[in-house]
Write a protein that holds these residues in place. Structure first.
Motif, mmCIF file in Angstrom:
data_model
loop_
_atom_site.group_PDB
_atom_site.id
_atom_site.type_symbol
_atom_site.label_atom_id
_atom_site.label_comp_id
_atom_site.label_asym_id
_atom_site.label_seq_id
_atom_site.Cartn_x
_atom_site.Cartn_y
_atom_site.Cartn_z
ATOM 1 N N MET A 184 1.020 83.264 82.565
ATOM 2 C CA MET A 184 1.386 84.651 83.167
ATOM 3 C C MET A 184 0.617 85.307 84.388
ATOM 4 O O MET A 184 1.091 86.182 85.080
ATOM 5 C CB MET A 184 1.297 85.645 81.876
ATOM 6 C CG MET A 184 2.317 85.702 80.951
ATOM 7 S SD MET A 184 3.482 86.998 81.388
ATOM 8 C CE MET A 184 4.583 86.997 79.887
ATOM 9 N N GLU A 185 -0.446 85.013 84.205
ATOM 10 C CA GLU A 185 -1.227 85.272 85.304
ATOM 11 C C GLU A 185 -0.961 85.086 86.631
ATOM 12 O O GLU A 185 -0.676 85.935 87.642
ATOM 13 C CB GLU A 185 -2.726 84.799 85.135
ATOM 14 C CG GLU A 185 -3.917 85.475 86.202
ATOM 15 C CD GLU A 185 -5.141 84.945 85.868
ATOM 16 O OE1 GLU A 185 -5.719 84.716 86.922
ATOM 17 O OE2 GLU A 185 -5.476 85.247 84.829
ATOM 18 N N LEU A 186 -0.321 83.794 86.816
ATOM 19 C CA LEU A 186 0.320 83.322 88.287
ATOM 20 C C LEU A 186 1.480 84.313 88.519
ATOM 21 O O LEU A 186 1.942 84.561 89.670
ATOM 22 C CB LEU A 186 0.784 81.731 88.098
ATOM 23 C CG LEU A 186 1.252 81.443 89.348
ATOM 24 C CD1 LEU A 186 0.249 81.387 90.499
ATOM 25 C CD2 LEU A 186 1.553 79.912 89.077
ATOM 26 N N LYS A 187 2.403 84.537 87.505
ATOM 27 C CA LYS A 187 3.583 85.246 87.840
ATOM 28 C C LYS A 187 3.304 86.764 88.019
ATOM 29 O O LYS A 187 3.977 87.356 89.085
ATOM 30 C CB LYS A 187 4.395 85.198 86.425
ATOM 31 C CG LYS A 187 5.778 86.197 86.581
ATOM 32 C CD LYS A 187 6.799 85.805 85.551
ATOM 33 C CE LYS A 187 8.160 86.594 85.578
ATOM 34 N NZ LYS A 187 8.603 86.985 86.554
ATOM 35 N N GLU A 188 2.408 87.258 87.457
ATOM 36 C CA GLU A 188 1.883 88.391 87.711
ATOM 37 C C GLU A 188 1.283 88.682 89.129
ATOM 38 O O GLU A 188 1.526 89.468 90.122
ATOM 39 C CB GLU A 188 0.453 89.300 86.922
ATOM 40 C CG GLU A 188 1.023 89.517 85.442
ATOM 41 C CD GLU A 188 0.114 89.706 84.486
ATOM 42 O OE1 GLU A 188 -1.071 90.139 85.099
ATOM 43 O OE2 GLU A 188 0.396 90.057 83.434
ATOM 44 N N ARG A 189 0.528 87.616 89.672
ATOM 45 C CA ARG A 189 -0.020 87.419 91.080
ATOM 46 C C ARG A 189 1.159 87.407 92.119
ATOM 47 O O ARG A 189 1.137 87.902 93.231
ATOM 48 C CB ARG A 189 -1.017 86.423 91.148
ATOM 49 C CG ARG A 189 -2.307 86.717 90.425
ATOM 50 C CD ARG A 189 -3.306 85.771 90.730
ATOM 51 N NE ARG A 189 -3.903 85.616 91.840
ATOM 52 C CZ ARG A 189 -4.631 84.697 92.407
ATOM 53 N NH1 ARG A 189 -4.729 83.619 91.802
ATOM 54 N NH2 ARG A 189 -4.968 84.818 93.556
ATOM 55 N N ILE A 190 2.099 86.487 91.582
ATOM 56 C CA ILE A 190 3.264 86.429 92.575
ATOM 57 C C ILE A 190 3.813 87.620 92.615
ATOM 58 O O ILE A 190 4.421 88.200 93.858
ATOM 59 C CB ILE A 190 4.184 85.364 92.111
ATOM 60 C CG1 ILE A 190 3.548 83.728 92.189
ATOM 61 C CG2 ILE A 190 5.548 85.300 92.819
ATOM 62 C CD1 ILE A 190 4.162 82.463 91.472
ATOM 63 N N ASP A 191 4.128 88.448 91.463
ATOM 64 C CA ASP A 191 5.016 89.599 91.411
ATOM 65 C C ASP A 191 4.080 90.769 92.424
ATOM 66 O O ASP A 191 4.767 91.475 93.011
ATOM 67 C CB ASP A 191 5.276 90.166 90.170
ATOM 68 C CG ASP A 191 6.248 89.505 89.535
ATOM 69 O OD1 ASP A 191 7.082 88.776 90.052
ATOM 70 O OD2 ASP A 191 6.259 89.667 88.019
ATOM 71 N N GLU A 192 2.784 90.950 92.101
ATOM 72 C CA GLU A 192 2.215 91.822 93.005
ATOM 73 C C GLU A 192 2.023 91.283 94.431
ATOM 74 O O GLU A 192 2.101 92.402 95.434
ATOM 75 C CB GLU A 192 0.663 91.787 92.544
ATOM 76 C CG GLU A 192 -0.073 92.646 93.029
ATOM 77 C CD GLU A 192 -1.625 93.027 92.343
ATOM 78 O OE1 GLU A 192 -2.469 93.327 93.157
ATOM 79 O OE2 GLU A 192 -1.511 93.078 91.017
ATOM 80 N N HIS A 193 2.040 90.072 94.935
ATOM 81 C CA HIS A 193 2.058 89.651 96.115
ATOM 82 C C HIS A 193 3.379 89.955 96.805
ATOM 83 O O HIS A 193 3.442 90.547 97.831
ATOM 84 C CB HIS A 193 1.841 88.011 96.115
ATOM 85 C CG HIS A 193 1.728 87.434 97.773
ATOM 86 N ND1 HIS A 193 0.928 87.905 98.376
ATOM 87 C CD2 HIS A 193 2.685 86.888 98.325
ATOM 88 C CE1 HIS A 193 0.989 87.345 99.535
ATOM 89 N NE2 HIS A 193 2.328 86.358 99.400
ATOM 90 N N ASP A 194 4.556 89.702 95.914
ATOM 91 C CA ASP A 194 5.882 90.140 96.533
ATOM 92 C C ASP A 194 5.885 91.719 96.773
ATOM 93 O O ASP A 194 6.442 92.047 97.711
ATOM 94 C CB ASP A 194 6.830 89.743 95.416
ATOM 95 C CG ASP A 194 8.240 89.712 95.796
ATOM 96 O OD1 ASP A 194 8.518 89.523 97.213
ATOM 97 O OD2 ASP A 194 9.230 90.369 95.065
ATOM 98 N N LYS A 195 5.212 92.528 95.822
ATOM 99 C CA LYS A 195 5.427 93.974 96.094
ATOM 100 C C LYS A 195 4.508 94.106 97.056
ATOM 101 O O LYS A 195 5.152 95.189 97.996
ATOM 102 C CB LYS A 195 4.672 94.510 94.762
ATOM 103 C CG LYS A 195 4.976 95.774 94.548
ATOM 104 C CD LYS A 195 4.069 96.414 93.025
ATOM 105 C CE LYS A 195 4.178 97.728 92.960
ATOM 106 N NZ LYS A 195 3.387 97.981 91.406
ATOM 107 N N LYS A 196 3.460 93.623 97.551
ATOM 108 C CA LYS A 196 2.829 93.929 98.840
ATOM 109 C C LYS A 196 3.474 93.611 100.051
ATOM 110 O O LYS A 196 3.564 94.342 100.881
ATOM 111 C CB LYS A 196 1.392 93.334 98.514
ATOM 112 C CG LYS A 196 0.196 94.051 97.754
ATOM 113 C CD LYS A 196 -0.988 93.323 97.717
ATOM 114 C CE LYS A 196 -1.804 94.077 96.887
ATOM 115 N NZ LYS A 196 -3.267 93.272 97.035
#
Length: 112
Positions: free
Chosen positions: A1-13
């Protein structure tokens, strides 16, 4: 999940950056429009000032020509008056000499 969260946060940024870039682009476009409008007003103002300067230059030339013509006419008039004075003086001298001759002839006739 950590990778998905990082990807989501990166996408958000990335989306935030895209929004910020779009906002900056909109501001730049508005500034360009304002700058173009200002330049158009300056061009119109310069055109008006050039026309006004041209008219003032023409008026100055007309005034200068009028002054120069007046000075020429004044000089001519002074010369004419001077010549008239000399002419009048010679007429007076001639009339006086003629009158003197007539008076002397009358005096001679009376005494003779």
């Amino acid at each position: 999940m950590e990778l998905k969260e990082r990807i989501d946060e990166h996408d958000k940024k990335l989306k935030q950056h895209d929004k910020e870039i779009q906002r900056i682009n909109d501001n730049i476009a508005e500034m360009r429009k304002d700058l173009n409008d200002s330049l158009n007003r300056v061009d119109e103002s310069n055109k008006f000032l050039r026309e006004q300067n041209t008219r003032q230059s023409e008026q100055s030339n007309e005034i200068l020509q009028a002054i120069l013509n007046r000075n020429d006419n004044s000089e001519k008039r002074k010369h004419e008056l001077k010549m008239l004075n000399w002419s009048s003086l010679w007429k007076i001298v001639t009339v006086s000499a003629g009158a003197g001759g007539v008076i002397s002839a009358i005096v001679q006739v009376l005494f003779n």
